[in-house]
Scaffold this motif. Structure first.
Motif, PDB file in Angstrom:
ATOM      1  N   UNK A  72       0.943  -1.130  -0.169  1.00  0.00           N
ATOM      2  CA  UNK A  72       0.117  -0.013   0.131  1.00  0.00           C
ATOM      3  C   UNK A  72       0.760   1.214   0.033  1.00  0.00           C
ATOM      4  N   UNK A  73       0.306   2.341  -0.698  1.00  0.00           N
ATOM      5  CA  UNK A  73       1.063   3.846  -0.623  1.00  0.00           C
ATOM      6  C   UNK A  73       2.470   3.304  -1.154  1.00  0.00           C
ATOM      7  N   UNK A  74       3.030   2.729  -1.987  1.00  0.00           N
ATOM      8  CA  UNK A  74       4.206   2.614  -2.635  1.00  0.00           C
ATOM      9  C   UNK A  74       4.577   3.648  -3.481  1.00  0.00           C
ATOM     10  N   UNK A  75       5.753   4.204  -3.334  1.00  0.00           N
ATOM     11  CA  UNK A  75       6.226   4.982  -4.254  1.00  0.00           C
ATOM     12  C   UNK A  75       7.377   4.387  -5.035  1.00  0.00           C
ATOM     13  N   UNK A  76       7.842   4.863  -6.465  1.00  0.00           N
ATOM     14  CA  UNK A  76       8.842   4.015  -6.951  1.00  0.00           C
ATOM     15  C   UNK A  76       9.971   5.152  -7.584  1.00  0.00           C
ATOM     16  N   UNK A  77      11.182   4.242  -7.661  1.00  0.00           N
ATOM     17  CA  UNK A  77      12.379   4.761  -7.897  1.00  0.00           C
ATOM     18  C   UNK A  77      12.889   4.807  -9.382  1.00  0.00           C
ATOM     19  N   UNK A  78      13.796   5.621  -9.915  1.00  0.00           N
ATOM     20  CA  UNK A  78      14.134   5.512 -11.242  1.00  0.00           C
ATOM     21  C   UNK A  78      14.969   4.299 -11.362  1.00  0.00           C
ATOM     22  N   UNK A  79      14.756   3.922 -12.552  1.00  0.00           N
ATOM     23  CA  UNK A  79      15.265   2.567 -13.068  1.00  0.00           C
ATOM     24  C   UNK A  79      14.626   1.031 -12.557  1.00  0.00           C
ATOM     25  N   UNK A  80      13.534   1.404 -11.502  1.00  0.00           N
ATOM     26  CA  UNK A  80      12.932   0.131 -10.983  1.00  0.00           C
ATOM     27  C   UNK A  80      12.127  -0.588 -11.909  1.00  0.00           C
ATOM     28  N   UNK A  81      12.151  -1.918 -11.879  1.00  0.00           N
ATOM     29  CA  UNK A  81      11.293  -2.645 -12.738  1.00  0.00           C
ATOM     30  C   UNK A  81       9.796  -2.654 -12.076  1.00  0.00           C
ATOM     31  N   UNK A  82       8.786  -2.431 -12.785  1.00  0.00           N
ATOM     32  CA  UNK A  82       7.477  -2.533 -12.613  1.00  0.00           C
ATOM     33  C   UNK A  82       6.601  -2.978 -13.409  1.00  0.00           C
ATOM     34  N   UNK A  83       5.293  -3.474 -12.839  1.00  0.00           N
ATOM     35  CA  UNK A  83       4.086  -3.745 -13.795  1.00  0.00           C
ATOM     36  C   UNK A  83       3.109  -2.353 -13.873  1.00  0.00           C
ATOM     37  N   UNK A  84       2.863  -2.142 -15.063  1.00  0.00           N
ATOM     38  CA  UNK A  84       1.679  -1.166 -15.202  1.00  0.00           C
ATOM     39  C   UNK A  84       0.581  -1.567 -15.704  1.00  0.00           C
ATOM     40  N   UNK A  85      -0.743  -0.843 -15.344  1.00  0.00           N
ATOM     41  CA  UNK A  85      -2.038  -1.600 -15.510  1.00  0.00           C
ATOM     42  C   UNK A  85      -2.522  -0.911 -16.794  1.00  0.00           C
ATOM     43  N   UNK A  86      -2.511  -1.403 -18.078  1.00  0.00           N
ATOM     44  CA  UNK A  86      -3.257  -0.840 -19.285  1.00  0.00           C
ATOM     45  C   UNK A  86      -3.477  -1.843 -20.260  1.00  0.00           C
ATOM     46  N   UNK A  87      -4.343  -1.442 -21.039  1.00  0.00           N
ATOM     47  CA  UNK A  87      -5.113  -2.476 -22.148  1.00  0.00           C
ATOM     48  C   UNK A  87      -5.390  -3.868 -21.411  1.00  0.00           C
ATOM     49  N   UNK A  88      -6.142  -3.346 -20.166  1.00  0.00           N
ATOM     50  CA  UNK A  88      -6.623  -4.685 -19.747  1.00  0.00           C
ATOM     51  C   UNK A  88      -5.817  -5.596 -18.991  1.00  0.00           C
ATOM     52  N   UNK A  89      -4.430  -5.337 -18.824  1.00  0.00           N
ATOM     53  CA  UNK A  89      -3.641  -6.293 -18.168  1.00  0.00           C
ATOM     54  C   UNK A  89      -2.516  -5.427 -17.566  1.00  0.00           C
ATOM     55  N   UNK A  90      -1.637  -6.347 -16.851  1.00  0.00           N
ATOM     56  CA  UNK A  90      -0.363  -5.727 -16.135  1.00  0.00           C
ATOM     57  C   UNK A  90       0.594  -5.974 -16.955  1.00  0.00           C
ATOM     58  N   UNK A 113       7.826   1.262 -26.309  1.00  0.00           N
ATOM     59  CA  UNK A 113       6.999   2.363 -26.145  1.00  0.00           C
ATOM     60  C   UNK A 113       7.117   2.895 -24.759  1.00  0.00           C
ATOM     61  N   UNK A 114       6.825   4.269 -24.522  1.00  0.00           N
ATOM     62  CA  UNK A 114       6.959   4.703 -23.075  1.00  0.00           C
ATOM     63  C   UNK A 114       5.491   5.491 -22.980  1.00  0.00           C
ATOM     64  N   UNK A 115       4.988   5.263 -21.701  1.00  0.00           N
ATOM     65  CA  UNK A 115       3.932   6.324 -21.497  1.00  0.00           C
ATOM     66  C   UNK A 115       4.037   6.444 -19.670  1.00  0.00           C
ATOM     67  N   UNK A 116       3.220   7.431 -19.443  1.00  0.00           N
ATOM     68  CA  UNK A 116       3.018   7.867 -17.959  1.00  0.00           C
ATOM     69  C   UNK A 116       1.853   7.507 -17.237  1.00  0.00           C
ATOM     70  N   UNK A 117       2.326   6.833 -15.863  1.00  0.00           N
ATOM     71  CA  UNK A 117       1.152   6.313 -15.182  1.00  0.00           C
ATOM     72  C   UNK A 117       1.164   7.190 -13.643  1.00  0.00           C
ATOM     73  N   UNK A 118      -0.110   7.116 -13.008  1.00  0.00           N
ATOM     74  CA  UNK A 118      -0.070   7.321 -11.579  1.00  0.00           C
ATOM     75  C   UNK A 118       0.579   5.953 -10.806  1.00  0.00           C
ATOM     76  N   UNK A 119       0.805   6.220  -9.524  1.00  0.00           N
ATOM     77  CA  UNK A 119       1.330   5.310  -8.704  1.00  0.00           C
ATOM     78  C   UNK A 119       0.104   4.204  -8.786  1.00  0.00           C
ATOM     79  N   UNK A 120      -1.073   4.607  -8.701  1.00  0.00           N
ATOM     80  CA  UNK A 120      -1.995   3.805  -8.424  1.00  0.00           C
ATOM     81  C   UNK A 120      -2.172   2.415  -9.339  1.00  0.00           C
ATOM     82  N   UNK A 121      -1.687   2.661 -10.612  1.00  0.00           N
ATOM     83  CA  UNK A 121      -1.450   1.699 -11.777  1.00  0.00           C
ATOM     84  C   UNK A 121      -0.324   1.035 -11.972  1.00  0.00           C
ATOM     85  N   UNK A 122       0.606   1.524 -10.972  1.00  0.00           N
ATOM     86  CA  UNK A 122       1.846   0.535 -10.758  1.00  0.00           C
ATOM     87  C   UNK A 122       1.801  -0.504  -9.604  1.00  0.00           C
TER      88      UNK A 122
END
Length: 308
Positions: A72-90, A113-122
């Motif tokens: 919960x309430x996690x922030x993220x750092x430069x170069x960190x590997x993440x999953x982003x929620x878009x196009x119905x999946x992670x 490609x590159x896109x911008x996301x809020x923390x809630x979608x990561x």
């Protein structure tokens, strides 16, 4: 021990199709694995073609995993590997820019490609290895995955990146480069080649380690587009040893394959896990290098995934 998914369990499923690599889609188990190691599932956000009903299908057991817990309430750092929620999946990506504590730019290797996301979608990217999450979580809060209003039929992983004439990479004749391929069996690999010339919007290269079928003394030539060519990555010295969970490239079968250190052995040897094939290999240190990504004309070092 293989993970057992009972009827009614919520899971995530990936696809073997090239256009969907790096994506995980939430589903509910309708029937446990049969003798063919298939699990019958119903997807949460995918709709069957020519229908208004949620997509149901049989999925291979190896393509199914539990839903990853999230902090919960996690922030993220430069170069960190993440999953982003878009196009119905992670979808798996890497943080390339921190705008503030709630917005982050994410680069997706699969679609370039590159896109911008809020923390809630990561969420922090994790792998399900031997029935354990890698990296493990220190403090776990299970959160229901979002289900946006309205679902779509299966779509490939994002739009293709467009290159203008000004943004096209530039190389001198004879420059050593690395090239990749979307061909089945070669995703996640970078091949060493020599740049010859530009042909329209593509690049003519000559492979360093592969010869033609007709004449095994002649090196293979082919044309590649901008998203499949990059300079040789700069060498990053490793002082002593690679660390567990560190992302690396492995020299294997005359190419560099991206993987992650899953176990540190004695005598400068390591067990490396390959996400695309879900395989592990024992590799010597001399055949490893730290993984880097070529993003917008810059080398980005993806730091090892860490818990916070």
């Amino acid at each position: 021990m293989d993970t057992v998914f009972p009827k009614g369990a919520e899971v995530e499923v990936c696809f073997d199709d090239p256009g969907f690599r790096g994506g995980w889609f939430t589903a509910t188990v309708l029937r446990q694995p049969n003798r063919d190691n298939k699990i019958y599932v119903e997807y949460h956000t995918l709709i069957a073609e020519n229908s208004k009903k949620k997509l149901r299908e049989k999925a291979d057991v190896v393509n199914v995993r539990p839903i990853p817990p999230r902090e919960e309430h996690r922030t993220f750092k430069m170069s960190e590997e993440v999953d982003a929620f878009y196009d119905d999946g992670w979808w798996e990506g890497v943080i390339t820019k921190v705008h503030d504590n709630d917005r982050f730019s994410v680069y997706f290797r699969g679609s370039k490609t590159q896109s911008t996301f809020p923390a809630s979608d990561l969420r922090l990217h994790r792998e399900w290895v031997d029935s354990n999450w890698v990296p493990p979580l220190e403090e776990v809060h299970q959160i229901n995955l979002p289900e946006p209003e309205g679902s779509n039929v299966l779509r490939p992983e994002g739009p293709s990146k467009k290159y203008s004439a000004k943004s096209m990479p530039k190389f001198k004749k004879g420059t050593q480069v690395e090239i990749s391929s979307d061909e089945e069996g070669f995703v996640g690999a970078w091949f060493v080649a020599t740049y010859i010339k530009k042909v329209g919007n593509k690049y003519l290269i000559e492979h360093k380690h592969f010869t033609t079928e007709e004449d095994e003394t002649e090196f293979l030539k082919e044309t590649v587009d901008a998203q499949h060519i990059r300079p040789l990555p700069p060498e990053i010295p490793v002082v002593s040893r690679f660390k567990r969970l560190e992302e690396v490239d492995v020299w294997h079968k005359d190419a560099w394959w991206v993987g992650a250190i899953s176990k540190v052995l004695d005598n400068l040897k390591y067990i490396v896990y390959f996400r695309n094939t879900k395989e592990e290999l024992e590799i010597e240190k001399s055949d490893l290098r730290l993984h880097q990504d070529w993003i917008d004309g810059k080398w980005i070092r993806a730091s090892a995934a860490l818990t916070s």
